[in-house]
Design a protein around this motif. Sequence first.
Motif: not given
Length: 157
Positions: A46-63
């Motif tokens: 979407h916007k190139g943000k780091s997914l490693a800084r996202g949150t893992v929740l309910h089988g998904r990673v949130v950007c």
Amino acid sequence: MAEWTRVAELTDVSRRRKKLVALGEERVALFYAEGEVFAFRDACVHKGKSLARGTVLHGRVVCPGHQWAFDLRTGQADDREECQPRYEVRVADGGVWLRPAALAAAAAPAPAAAAAPGRVPAAAPASVTAGAADSAPPSATPPSVPYPASPTAATQE
């Protein structure tokens, strides 16, 4: 056969639940959820943000940028056509292994019958050292020995 690269120790990824590693020039976000390891290109589609800084929740990673959520198994964005590029993952000999050439093929959602990432480990040869590449051996059962805690040679952040 495709080449595989050991990028992290399983104990490190499972303890932290997410980890940023380098695979050549590519930044890869590793995620540990429900006993499995998943690997995405670190830059959100979407916007190139780091997914490693996202949150893992309910089988998904949130950007962290705009809260787009991506399914860990398929990379598919919730309620959108976009799909986050993924890497094929193998867990063997206490390490997390990625196949660099698998990124392009992994960009499309995986068929429902496909095996789950990180659940179909390939037995790496005992002579393979951290960060070394080798041909992918045939699928095998997960190792039953304790995982080594030594750091890998792959660049990690």
